[in-house]
Design an enzyme around this catalytic site. Structure first.
Site, PDB file in Angstrom:
ATOM      1  N   HIS A 200     -37.588 -11.131  14.466  1.00 60.41           N
ATOM      2  CA  HIS A 200     -36.708 -12.105  15.211  1.00 60.41           C
ATOM      3  C   HIS A 200     -36.700 -13.465  14.121  1.00 60.41           C
ATOM      4  O   HIS A 200     -35.582 -14.114  14.203  1.00 60.41           O
ATOM      5  CB  HIS A 200     -37.242 -12.396  16.448  1.00 60.41           C
ATOM      6  N   GLU A 442     -32.476   2.218  21.637  1.00 66.40           N
ATOM      7  CA  GLU A 442     -33.401   1.816  20.442  1.00 66.40           C
ATOM      8  C   GLU A 442     -34.967   2.428  20.643  1.00 66.40           C
ATOM      9  O   GLU A 442     -35.874   1.829  20.353  1.00 66.40           O
ATOM     10  CB  GLU A 442     -33.413   0.354  20.727  1.00 66.40           C
ATOM     11  N   ASP A 466     -35.384  -1.710  16.573  1.00 64.13           N
ATOM     12  CA  ASP A 466     -36.434  -0.944  17.207  1.00 64.13           C
ATOM     13  C   ASP A 466     -36.432   0.389  17.229  1.00 64.13           C
ATOM     14  O   ASP A 466     -37.477   0.841  17.183  1.00 64.13           O
ATOM     15  CB  ASP A 466     -36.280  -1.440  18.814  1.00 64.13           C
ATOM     16  N   CYS A 513     -26.144  -2.233  16.630  1.00 66.19           N
ATOM     17  CA  CYS A 513     -26.001  -3.825  16.638  1.00 66.19           C
ATOM     18  C   CYS A 513     -27.454  -4.134  15.874  1.00 66.19           C
ATOM     19  O   CYS A 513     -27.840  -5.278  15.901  1.00 66.19           O
ATOM     20  CB  CYS A 513     -25.957  -4.192  17.881  1.00 66.19           C
TER      21      CYS A 513
END
Ligand code: PEP
Ligand code: MG
Length: 599
Positions: A200, A442, A466, A513
């Site tokens: 992240h 995910e 993920d 995404c």
């Protein structure tokens, strides 16, 4: 990663995760154990040094008392009281304080050094004791010693938002809470020991549009605060104290990168459509509401993923319903006539809320994260859902659920959502009654049961970050296993294919995404797999659009056909590289990073 020594200038190689090149003064952010400065002082300075020590002790007492006051007087908290009391006792211990001041006066050394000497002596004594209980007491002394050291060095309260100069940050790692504080514009770029393309921290760097290199393994050993460094986010390199010739070379690289980006931006308003008419929607991923203007600037058609967990960071209490409502309303109103897909809270794993008083289990990777946390803390969930529903009266808002692993979670969420809708109806508060509800795919279990989930939702969005992490059994922040994050792996291509087929069967929309959607090398395959919506950080949109407008859907489908027969990620990558090289000879495709960011 490896450090190349070019004569005297160390060049560290890591993973370039964000576009551009930047040069400037380094600022080392120490989140780990700090080391004490050691220097001799004149006799006349000793009273002053002792005063510094006394102030540090007084502050430490205050800090511990304040921690004491914050402890909830519940059962099971006695141990915390006990530990804090023990630390207070140590701070009152004359012998400890006397020993430190003796060193300051007799050895004429600074307070930090004197403190270290005393801690070492005490440590040796405790280590030599047979008694386990007494040995344990050493921890308390170490803890108090660390606190005193930080107070002496003025380090305790350091936060990124307090940094006043324009600097390049260097750290072992940053939490998402740290990166959220970089939004203020003082931070020119950053470099970290840890991280991968999909951590992240890396995602945030792209959102903030600042150059960054992660996964350097030991940059914190090489760089000191005040060093002049270059962070080359295109090649994934950090150059320490470069020569003036090197600096000019990097400035030129940055200029040409900016120039080609400006050129790409000129086609911002053209549609993302292949030469044979296959239309793809390119949407933006955002973390902060401040990114909304950049969505339009880069030509996105709405928001495909709003990572709302960033609203929860750097604060003690979760956001109120009103705050949720204001943020989401701003998002939907600003992207009209397009839609904003707002994801419900996805805290946990590598994006824990460092200061919110939530469960410790949040920090473990596949743990109490995302929808799992929301279904456990229904009030927390309902507050956000109410904010979302209220905002849906002001534009096109879609709700998206993260980390769904089984249909039961979806059913429970629907029940909760219905309850919230009922409450709003009773109160006469308007919302979009036909609001769309979609899920992220995910987890491997969600992709393998996509046919079961599809009839129950309005859309799928595949979260490849993920999905790859959990399918390949890797940790997305760990630089040592970053090589296993490979979207070309046949397992991943098969999973995506399966999800797309299930979505088409149920006639629902399906997009991606995860970060792979914004990297050009994967595009022909994603198009060939039939994905109609790609959501990515805004800065990737112009480049992705260029590729889409240059190829045909037919070619992309043929490429997928051929890729499906291959056995390894390397073979698939070779196939795609050759294909792209043939079509775009002007680009140097020797590195994945260069493909992604067009060096
Ligand atoms: C993903 O997992 O691909 C995703 C988009 O969600 P996040 O990166 O926020 O986990
Ligand atoms: Mg995810």
């Amino acid at each position: 990663m490896r450090a190349k020594k070019s004569k005297k200038t160390p060049i560290l190689k890591g993973i370039g995760v964000s576009s551009g090149v930047v040069e400037g003064k380094a600022y080392l952010v120490e989140r780990q154990k700090i080391s004490a400065p050691q220097y001799y002082i004149e006799k006349s300075k000793t009273p002053n040094e002792i005063k510094r020590l006394e102030r540090a002790i007084a502050l430490a007492r205050e800090q511990i008392k304040s921690a004491h006051r914050k402890v909830d007087p519940q059962e099971g908290r006695d141990i915390i009281y006990y530990i804090l009391d023990a630390q207070l006792m140590i701070l009152k211990d004359d012998m400890l304080i006397r020993s430190i001041t003796d060193h300051i006066e007799k050895d004429r050394i600074n307070a930090e050094w004197a403190l270290e000497k005393v801690l070492k002596r005490f440590g040796d004594i405790f280590n030599s004791l047979e008694d386990k209980y007494l040995q344990e007491k050493k921890n308390d002394i170490d803890y108090v010693g660390e606190r005193l050291l930080r107070n002496l060095m003025g380090r305790e309260q350091e936060t990124i938002s307090q940094i006043q100069d324009e600097v390049i940050l260097v750290a072992h790692d940053f939490s998402p809470a740290d990166t959220a504080q970089m939004a203020k514009g003082k931070i020119l770029g950053f470099a970290t020991d840890m991280g991968s393309r999909i951590s992240h921290t890396a995602i945030m760097a792209r959102s903030l549009e600042i150059p960054a290199v992660v996964g350097l393994e030991n940059v914190t050993e090489y760089v000191k605060t005040g060093d002049f460094i270059v962070v080359d986010g295109l090649a994934g390199e950090v150059i320490i104290n470069p020569t003036s010739v090197m600096v000019s070379k990097y400035k030129e690289k940055e200029r040409s990168y900016r120039f080609s980006f400006e050129e790409l931006l000129k086609s911002r308003d053209l549609s993302a459509e292949t030469r044979d008419g296959f239309r793809v929607k390119l949407k933006a991923n955002i973390e902060l509401i401040e990114e909304v203007p950049s969505i339009r600037e880069h030509g996105a058609e709405g928001i495909g993923l709003y990572r709302t967990e960033f609203l929860y960071l750097n604060r003690k209490k979760p956001p109120s319903e009103e705050e949720h409502f204001r943020n989401y309303r701003e998002a939907v109103e600003n992207v009209a006539p397009h839609s904003a897909t707002i994801r419900t809270l996805d805290l946990g794993g590598d994006k824990y809320a460092s200061q919110i008083e939530l469960a410790e289990e949040l920090r473990s990777s596949p743990g109490l994260r995302a929808i799992r946390l929301c279904l456990k803390d229904v009030d927390l969930f309902k507050t956000q859902l109410r904010g979302m529903l209220r905002a849906s009266a002001y534009g096109k808002l879609k709700i998206m659920l993260p980390m769904i692993s089984e249909i039961k979670e979806l059913h429970q969420t629907k029940e909760i959502l219905e309850e919230v809708k009922d409450e709003l109806r009773t109160k006469g508060i308007p919302f979009d009654d036909k609001i769309q509800l979609g899920i992220m795919i995910e987890t491997p279990s969600a992709s393998l049961t996509a046919d079961i989930l599809a009839p129950e939702v309005d859309f799928f969005s595949i979260g490849t970050n993920d999905l790859i992490q959990y399918s390949m059994a890797i940790d997305r922040v760990n630089e040592h296993v970053a090589y296993l994050y490979d979207p070309f792996h046949p397992a991943i291509l098969r999973l995506i294919k399966r999800v797309v087929a299930a979505a088409k069967e149920s006639k629902i929309k399906v997009g991606i995404c995860g970060e792979m959607a914004g990297e050009e090398i994967y595009l022909p395959i994603l198009l060939g797999l039939g994905l109609e919506e790609l959501s990515m950080n805004s800065i990737s949109i112009p480049r992705v659009k260029k590729i889409i407008r240059s190829i045909t859907y037919k070619e992309a489908r043929e490429l997928v056909e051929r890729a499906s027969a291959l056995k390894t990620a390397a073979e698939v990558e070779g196939l795609v590289r050759n294909d792209i090289k043939r079509r775009f000879p002007e680009i140097n495709y020797s590195l994945k990073e260069e493909i992604a960011y067009g060096a």
